[in-house]
Write a protein that holds these residues in place. Structure first.
Motif, short mmCIF file in Angstrom:
data_model
loop_
_atom_site.label_atom_id
_atom_site.label_comp_id
_atom_site.label_asym_id
_atom_site.label_seq_id
_atom_site.Cartn_x
_atom_site.Cartn_y
_atom_site.Cartn_z
N GLU A 237 0.83 -1.20 0.00
CA GLU A 237 0.00 0.00 0.00
C GLU A 237 0.86 1.25 0.00
O GLU A 237 0.54 2.24 -0.68
CB GLU A 237 -0.93 0.00 1.21
CG GLU A 237 -1.78 1.26 1.36
CD GLU A 237 -2.66 1.53 0.15
OE1 GLU A 237 -2.91 2.71 -0.14
OE2 GLU A 237 -3.08 0.55 -0.52
N GLN A 257 -6.11 8.34 3.38
CA GLN A 257 -4.92 7.51 3.18
C GLN A 257 -4.30 7.14 4.53
O GLN A 257 -3.86 6.00 4.73
CB GLN A 257 -3.89 8.26 2.33
CG GLN A 257 -2.70 7.41 1.90
CD GLN A 257 -3.09 6.31 0.94
OE1 GLN A 257 -3.84 6.53 0.02
NE2 GLN A 257 -2.57 5.11 1.18
N THR A 260 -6.18 4.38 6.11
CA THR A 260 -5.83 3.10 5.48
C THR A 260 -4.52 2.57 6.04
O THR A 260 -4.40 1.38 6.36
CB THR A 260 -5.72 3.28 3.96
OG1 THR A 260 -6.97 3.74 3.44
CG2 THR A 260 -5.34 1.96 3.29
N ARG A 263 -5.04 1.30 9.59
CA ARG A 263 -5.73 0.00 9.62
C ARG A 263 -4.77 -1.14 9.28
O ARG A 263 -4.75 -2.18 9.95
CB ARG A 263 -6.90 0.02 8.64
CG ARG A 263 -7.61 -1.32 8.51
CD ARG A 263 -8.81 -1.21 7.59
NE ARG A 263 -8.46 -0.67 6.30
CZ ARG A 263 -7.93 -1.38 5.31
NH1 ARG A 263 -7.67 -2.68 5.49
NH2 ARG A 263 -7.66 -0.83 4.15
#
Length: 637
Positions: A237, A257, A260, A263
């Motif tokens: 990512e 972002q 994300t 997480r």
């Protein structure tokens, strides 16, 4: 290489077997000598302790000399083993590691980057024979680098440990028997009593603790596998984010972002926490195990015969040191159980990749596991161009209905076709199907015989090579002269970069970072002009160019490739025209309501052109069939 042991032995039975076995033989020889040195060290240690114990004995005429000589000999043996043997073995083992890893990396790269487009197919999910979904291998770059490196290093370390166990059993066991003495209560064993007692202690102590270590190791393996997956996802990512950082900044999407990233990292943190608990517990277990082995288990077997004066102090110390050395060698599995867990995890991730590669060697059979895949490719005389018959495109699923149907189409040699349709109508999917890159559906696609194809997409990604090589792709840069490539760069509108033709970068930046979106598309134009394909697919390949630059792009193609067949997708409602107002395109392919139909762009086209656009191909014109998707062995973008 789809199984653990097949993966382990592949290098040793490959074309480089001499190299593999030569390095292995040296490592085995050094390991055996190191085990023998451990026996000598045990004897020297016993001499030192014995010299200290009898330092004041009246029969010891030179006590200081005896102690210093024993200590010096022990030190020399330590230096010989740890500095000479172990250091040299490390050099050879790391060389074997480097060679083996390099060979495996080469094999996997060849398999992924073959002409079957394996790297593309393995990114599609499939099903097992029993219908169970088989996911695509995640984090392929991690498997190719970290997993192969970790697996090969761990396997070599494990093999050296196994060799060390056997050589220690041989040499240390031989010395234990040689220095053995009788034991009260075990008189029937004679002089082998203390040796049998010592070996019994090793047999009872080591396997029991090894069993515990194996149980813990399996839990560590599962956690390590989860950790690798979590870290790979997070790293992937981050890599993707950096490639689209401009878009994140332009949309002010940093908060999303960051959420994300948080997480993904939380998965790492949770797994890491559990892994730390297991590692801490295992470390404590190992420390207690080592203490018990060195201070109790090693000295206990010889204590009884020593107390009964069956063996001397020197014999007692020698035996204890030998038992400690033997336990240490046989406990190698316990000491490296976390590494073994990592080895098994890495090996599994590598074999999963090998299995995925094997599954897609027959793409049609592979895609039939998740839906319909019945594309039939053939060739015909080039005068008939490209024809398509009864083509249907569907999504994944055995009962999926066609989202695009093409009853019959023909693209004659030299014809330019403009593809129109709403967003999501299937324009790009159709182009992919022509190139064998759409997985599901069926139909007949007949290519012009001897014609090379070129597929130019909207998003141009440039590998870190010289500018000349970027123009020459997929051919090698040595196949074309600098003058020719420079001329084509100038013709494509990139003349300002000619002086950097042989450079892989400019001002410290690779060409992927130097060139803008429009310049990359001009670079693709230079590539097309160089290779002169017979069949060209343009999928939004001029989207980053202004109106004037698009006209120049098309005019360069028209001038340099008069016989080329062009099938083009563009955002514009109407295709571009030349500076004099003439049409570049001869026909339009319209996709509406799931059906593709083709008609002349101008009503005034000659009758023979209108006829050839719609007339079916005679059966006698068809040439030999080729295996599905094998036509892609022609030159492509």
């Amino acid at each position: 290489m789809r199984g653990f042991w097949g993966l382990m032995r592949a290098y040793w039975v490959s074309e480089r077997w001499r190299e593999a076995w030569a390095l292995t033989a040296v490592i085995i020889g050094i390991t055996a000598l190191a085990s023998k040195t451990s026996v000598w060290m045990a004897e020297a240690s016993a001499e030192l302790v014995n010299g200290i114990a009898f330092f004041h004995h009246p029969d010891n005429a030179t006590p200081l000399q005896t102690v210093l000589t024993s200590a010096g000999l022990l030190m020399l043996l330590v230096l010989f083993k740890d500095l000479g043997l172990i250091g040299t073995r490390h050099l050879f083992s790391t060389t074997l590691h480097r060679k083996w890893r390099g060979w495996l990396d080469e094999r996997f790269n060849q398999a992924l980057l073959d002409r079957n487009h394996t790297h593309f197919h393995i990114q599609h999910a499939t099903r097992a024979a029993d219908g169970t979904p088989v996911p695509t291998p995640d984090n392929i770059e991690q498997r190719l680098q970290e997993s192969i490196k970790g697996m090969t290093g761990g396997a070599i370390g494990l093999a050296m440990g196994v060799i060390g166990v056997f050589t220690s059993l041989w040499f240390v066991g031989e010395k234990l028997i040689e220095t053995s003495g009788p034991v009260s209560g075990l008189d029937f064993l004679g002089s082998y009593g203390s040796a049998v007692l010592a070996l019994t202690a090793v047999v009872l102590y080591v396997p029991l603790n090894t069993y515990i270590a194996v149980k813990v190791g399996r839990a560590l393996q599962r956690l390590t596998n989860t950790m690798q997956q979590a870290e790979g996802s997070y790293r992937g990512e981050l890599t993707t984010f950096l490639r689209r950082s401009f878009h994140v900044a332009a949309t002010r999407g940093e908060a999303v972002q960051k959420a994300t990233h948080d997480r993904l990292y939380s998965d790492i943190d949770r797994t890491w926490s559990r892994l730390n608990w297991f590692n801490a517990g295992y470390m404590s277990f190992e420390l207690i195990y080592n203490f018990m082995a060195a201070r109790i288990v090693s000295y206990a077997p010889g204590l009884v015969p020593y107390m009964n004066e069956k063996i001397s102090l020197k014999g007692y110390i020698t035996g204890a040191e030998l038992v400690n050395s033997l336990i240490s060698q046989c406990s190698w599995f316990i000491h490296v159980m976390p590494e073994i867990a990592t080895l098994r995890t890495n090996a599994r991730r590598v074999t999963e990749l090998a299995e995925a590669i094997e599954r897609v060697q027959r793409p049609d059979d592979f895609y039939r596991q998740t839906g319909r895949s019945d594309f039939r490719f053939g060739t015909q005389h080039s005068v008939f161009g490209l024809t398509v018959k009864d083509l249907e495109l569907v999504h994944t699923g055995e009962d999926a209905q066609p989202f695009l149907s093409v009853p019959h189409l023909r693209f004659r040699r030299g014809e330019w076709t403009f593809v129109k349709g709403e967003s999501g109508s299937g324009k790009t999917s159709l182009i992919k199907a022509f190139n064998g890159l759409w997985p599901h559906g069926g139909g007949e696609i007949t290519l012009p015989e001897g014609a090379t194809t070129f597929y130019a997409t909207q998003d141009v990604r440039l590998p870190p090579v010289s500018l000349k090589q970027l123009v020459c792709l997929p051919a090698h840069e040595d196949e074309h002269s600098d003058t020719k490539v420079a001329a084509l760069l100038h013709k494509a509108g990139l003349g300002e970069f000619i002086e950097f033709l042989l450079e892989p970068s400019r001002d410290g930046k690779i060409w992927e970072e130097v060139l803008s979106g429009g310049q990359k598309q001009k670079l693709v134009l230079a590539r097309i002009l160089l290779h002169q394909p017979g069949l060209l697919f343009l999928d939004e390949a001029t989207s980053a160019l202004d109106v004037e630059a698009k006209a120049v792009f098309h005019q360069a193609l028209k001038d340099a490739c008069p016989a080329i067949t062009v099938i083009s997708i563009m955002h514009e409602a109407e295709p571009p025209k030349s500076a004099s107002g003439e049409d570049f395109y001869d026909s339009v392919l319209r996709i509406a309501d799931g059906v593709a139909t083709k008609r002349p762009l101008r009503a005034g086209l000659p009758a023979e052109i209108t006829t050839i656009l719609e007339k079916p191909v005679p059966a006698t014109a068809l040439r030999k069939r080729v295996p599905p998707r094998q036509h892609l062995r022609q030159k492509q973008e």
